[in-house]
Design a protein around this motif. Structure first.
Motif, PDB file in Angstrom:
ATOM      1  N   UNK A  31       0.810  -1.109   0.445  1.00  0.00           N
ATOM      2  CA  UNK A  31      -0.252   0.202  -0.080  1.00  0.00           C
ATOM      3  C   UNK A  31       0.880   1.554   0.251  1.00  0.00           C
ATOM      4  N   UNK A  32       2.139   1.614   0.668  1.00  0.00           N
ATOM      5  CA  UNK A  32       3.290   2.434   0.020  1.00  0.00           C
ATOM      6  C   UNK A  32       3.828   2.620  -0.743  1.00  0.00           C
ATOM      7  N   UNK A  33       3.703   3.812  -1.174  1.00  0.00           N
ATOM      8  CA  UNK A  33       4.400   4.356  -2.464  1.00  0.00           C
ATOM      9  C   UNK A  33       5.770   3.539  -2.595  1.00  0.00           C
ATOM     10  N   UNK A  34       6.328   3.947  -1.406  1.00  0.00           N
ATOM     11  CA  UNK A  34       7.385   3.369  -1.578  1.00  0.00           C
ATOM     12  C   UNK A  34       8.065   3.007  -0.167  1.00  0.00           C
ATOM     13  N   UNK A  35       9.047   1.681  -0.058  1.00  0.00           N
ATOM     14  CA  UNK A  35       9.297   1.041   0.777  1.00  0.00           C
ATOM     15  C   UNK A  35      10.753   1.153   1.171  1.00  0.00           C
ATOM     16  N   UNK A  59      15.189 -11.386   0.655  1.00  0.00           N
ATOM     17  CA  UNK A  59      13.820 -11.612  -0.139  1.00  0.00           C
ATOM     18  C   UNK A  59      13.089 -10.704   0.831  1.00  0.00           C
ATOM     19  N   UNK A  60      13.166 -10.369   2.220  1.00  0.00           N
ATOM     20  CA  UNK A  60      12.340 -10.330   3.073  1.00  0.00           C
ATOM     21  C   UNK A  60      12.491  -9.259   3.598  1.00  0.00           C
ATOM     22  N   UNK A  61      11.429  -8.429   4.734  1.00  0.00           N
ATOM     23  CA  UNK A  61      12.285  -7.065   5.064  1.00  0.00           C
ATOM     24  C   UNK A  61      11.670  -8.093   6.209  1.00  0.00           C
ATOM     25  N   UNK A  62      11.981  -7.491   7.031  1.00  0.00           N
ATOM     26  CA  UNK A  62      12.408  -6.869   8.919  1.00  0.00           C
ATOM     27  C   UNK A  62      11.763  -5.720   9.525  1.00  0.00           C
ATOM     28  N   UNK A  63      11.242  -6.145  10.795  1.00  0.00           N
ATOM     29  CA  UNK A  63      11.267  -4.635  11.073  1.00  0.00           C
ATOM     30  C   UNK A  63      11.979  -4.664  12.733  1.00  0.00           C
ATOM     31  N   UNK A  64      13.039  -4.254  12.838  1.00  0.00           N
ATOM     32  CA  UNK A  64      13.886  -4.294  14.049  1.00  0.00           C
ATOM     33  C   UNK A  64      13.001  -3.649  15.240  1.00  0.00           C
ATOM     34  N   UNK A  65      13.011  -3.951  15.810  1.00  0.00           N
ATOM     35  CA  UNK A  65      11.913  -2.987  17.165  1.00  0.00           C
ATOM     36  C   UNK A  65      12.874  -2.143  17.505  1.00  0.00           C
TER      37      UNK A  65
END
Length: 77
Positions: A31-35, A59-65
């Motif tokens: 949904x984001x125009x740019x990641x 190939x995977x996005x991760x979220x660093x808390x």
């Protein structure tokens, strides 16, 4: 307000980063125009949320808390 991404808080890698590879996470990312790596978003589940720094892991996005967990039930109740 930061962009929001649904996450499964049980889906983590060996560094304890949130793996953004579930259907809900991928759908929200599209949904984001740019990641970009370094982007700060709010990762949320059914009952908690946390701010994360997006990073690419192959190939995977991760979220660093980068924040403490917040109880979304208390906020909405």
């Amino acid at each position: 307000m930061k962009p929001r991404i649904w996450v499964d808080f049980n889906n983590r890698d060996e560094q304890n980063c949130l793996c953004l590879s579930t259907n809900g996470s991928i759908e929200d990312l599209t949904k984001f125009s740019q990641v970009e790596s370094g982007m700060v978003v709010t990762a949320h589940g059914d009952e908690i949320e946390v701010d994360v720094l997006l990073e690419r892991d192959g190939s995977v996005w991760v979220g660093v808390m980068i924040s403490e967990y917040r109880d979304t039930l208390a906020k909405n109740g």
